[in-house]
Design an enzyme around this catalytic site. Structure first.
Site, PDB file in Angstrom:
ATOM      1  CG  ASP A  44      50.001 -78.755 -35.550  1.00  0.00           C
ATOM      2  OD1 ASP A  44      48.769 -78.697 -35.402  1.00  0.00           O
ATOM      3  OD2 ASP A  44      50.807 -78.620 -34.595  1.00  0.00           O
ATOM      4  CB  SER A  45      44.994 -81.156 -37.633  1.00  0.00           C
ATOM      5  OG  SER A  45      44.740 -80.152 -38.586  1.00  0.00           O
ATOM      6  CG  ASP A  83      49.116 -74.886 -36.719  1.00  0.00           C
ATOM      7  OD1 ASP A  83      49.311 -73.963 -35.910  1.00  0.00           O
ATOM      8  OD2 ASP A  83      48.347 -75.840 -36.501  1.00  0.00           O
ATOM      9  CE  LYS A 113      46.272 -73.085 -35.094  1.00  0.00           C
ATOM     10  NZ  LYS A 113      46.968 -73.932 -34.098  1.00  0.00           N
ATOM     11  CD  GLU A 115      49.309 -76.342 -30.433  1.00  0.00           C
ATOM     12  OE1 GLU A 115      49.724 -76.929 -29.403  1.00  0.00           O
ATOM     13  OE2 GLU A 115      48.820 -76.948 -31.400  1.00  0.00           O
ATOM     14  CD  GLU A 182      41.952 -78.068 -30.365  1.00  0.00           C
ATOM     15  OE1 GLU A 182      42.848 -77.359 -30.893  1.00  0.00           O
ATOM     16  OE2 GLU A 182      41.821 -79.285 -30.587  1.00  0.00           O
TER      17      GLU A 182
HETATM   18  O1  KIV Z   1      45.999 -78.050 -36.427  1.00  0.00           O
HETATM   19  C1  KIV Z   1      44.817 -77.690 -36.479  1.00  0.00           C
HETATM   20  O2  KIV Z   1      44.046 -78.103 -37.365  1.00  0.00           O
HETATM   21  C2  KIV Z   1      44.333 -76.777 -35.458  1.00  0.00           C
HETATM   22  C3  KIV Z   1      42.859 -76.523 -35.388  1.00  0.00           C
HETATM   23  C4  KIV Z   1      42.189 -77.695 -34.813  1.00  0.00           C
HETATM   24  C5  KIV Z   1      42.539 -75.270 -34.701  1.00  0.00           C
HETATM   25  O3  KIV Z   1      45.099 -76.266 -34.704  1.00  0.00           O
END
Ligand code: KIV
Length: 275
Positions: A44-45, A83, A113, A115, A182
Site C-alpha cells: 500500500d506504499s 497488501d 499482508k 499490519e 519494519e
Molecule cells: O507497503 C509496503 O510497501 C510495505 C513494505 C514497506 C513492507 O508494507
C-alpha cells in the site's frame, strides 16, 4: 520455478536468505520477476510512491486490486503478496476474509499482508482458515502513523520490545507464513527471528532477518520526497530517467527525433493524388 509459501518455509529451514521487492505495475513486475526474486509485494506504499499521497491511509481495495492484477500479469515466478489497505480488515473478521478473498480472486495474488499483531489475530486466523496465506507486519506499521505520532523506529524500550516478540509469536500461532519487521532495532529483529519458526522479512530491521524487502523506487533512486535511513540506493535510475527525458525534449525541439527510421511509408502514387 514458482515461489510459494513452501519456498519461504524451506528457505528458513535451510538458512537461505529470502528476497522481496515491491511492484505496482506489469512492466516493473516483469523486470523484477526476471531477476529471480522470491516475492513481490504489491504494497500500500502505492499510495505514496505511485499516487502521491502523504501516507498509505487513503489507499482503497479498488486501488490494490487494480495494481495487484497488473503485477500478477507480469510476474510468473515470484510469490505475489497483495497488501490489505487501511480499514479493509480492522473493521471486522467478515470484512477481513471478504477483502483478502478479493485480493486473491480479483487481484490474482498468492497471499495477503496485513499490519498488526494481537489486535488483528482473529482476522489472521480467519483468513488462514479460508486457505489464504497471510504475511504479518510488525514494528513501524504505516497504517498506524497517527497512533504512533509519526514514522518512528519501534520496540526500543523493554516493554515495547517484549510486546513485539509476543506479537510475532501470536502471528505465528495464528498461522501467518511470514512476518515483515519494519524499523525495528537490528538486535531485536534478530532475536524475534530466532524465536519464531516462520521467516522474518526485514525493512530497516538489520541483517539478522530471514529476508529483506525494499520499495523499488527507493532502491533505484526514483523517489526523492524522503529517504529513510534504512534505504540503500543500488542504482540511480532516477538520474538516467531525467537524462532520457531531457534528451527527448532536446531532440524533438531540434527536429532530430523522429528520424527516418521511426517513420511509416506511404506509396508515392497514393500521396500524389492527395495534393
Ligand atoms: O507497503 C509496503 O510497501 C510495505 C513494505 C514497506 C513492507 O508494507
Amino acid at each position: 520455478m514458482k515461489n510459494t509459501v513452501m519456498t519461504f518455509k524451506e528457505a528458513k529451514t535451510k538458512g537461505e536468505k529470502l528476497t522481496m521487492l515491491t511492484a505496482y505495475d506489469y512492466s516493473m513486475a516483469k523486470l523484477i520477476d526476471e531477476s529471480e526474486i522470491n516475492g513481490i509485494l504489491v504494497g500500500d506504499s502505492l499510495g505514496m510512491v505511485c499516487l502521491g499521497y502523504e501516507d498509505t491511509l487513503s489507499v482503497t481495495m479498488e486501488d490494490m486490486i487494480h495494481h495487484t492484477k497488473a503485477v500478477a500479469r507480469g510476474a510468473k515466478n515470484a510469490l505475489i503478496v497483495g497488501d490489505m489497505p487501511f480499514m479493509s480488515y480492522q473493521t471486522s473478521i467478515y470484512d477481513a476474509v471478504c477483502n483478502a478473498g478479493r485480493l486473491i480472486k480479483e487481484g490474482n495474488a498468492n497471499a495477503v499482508k496485513l499490519e498488526g499483531g494481537a489486535a488483528v489475530v482473529e482476522q489472521v486466523r480467519a483468513i488462514v482458515k479460508a486457505s489464504i496465506p497471510v504475511m504479518g507486519h510488525l514494528g513501524l506499521t504505516p497504517q498506524s502513523v497517527n497512533a504512533f505520532g509519526g514514522f518512528k523506529v519501534q520496540g526500543k524500550s523493554e516493554d515495547a520490545a517484549r510486546k513485539l516478540i509476543e506479537e510475532a509469536q501470536i502471528l505465528e500461532e495464528a498461522g501467518a507464513f511470514a512476518i515483515v519487521l519494519e524499523c525495528v532495532p537490528a538486535k531485536l529483529a534478530e532475536l524475534i527471528t530466532r524465536k519464531v519458526s516462520i521467516p522474518t522479512i526485514g525493512i530497516g530491521a538489520g541483517k539478522g532477518c530471514d529476508g529483506q524487502i525494499l520499495v523499488y523506487q527507493d532502491m533505484l533512486g526514483m523517489f526523492s520526497d524522503f529517504k529513510p535511513k534504512f534505504v540503500k540506493q543500488f542504482s540511480d535510475v532516477g538520474h538516467h530517467m531525467r537524462e532520457g527525458f531531457k534528451q527527448y525534449i532536446e531532440e524533438v525541439k531540434a527536429g532530430s527525433f523522429p528520424s527516418k527510421e521511426h517513420e511509416f511509408k506511404i506509396n508515392e502514387e497514393v500521396l500524389e493524388k492527395l495534393y
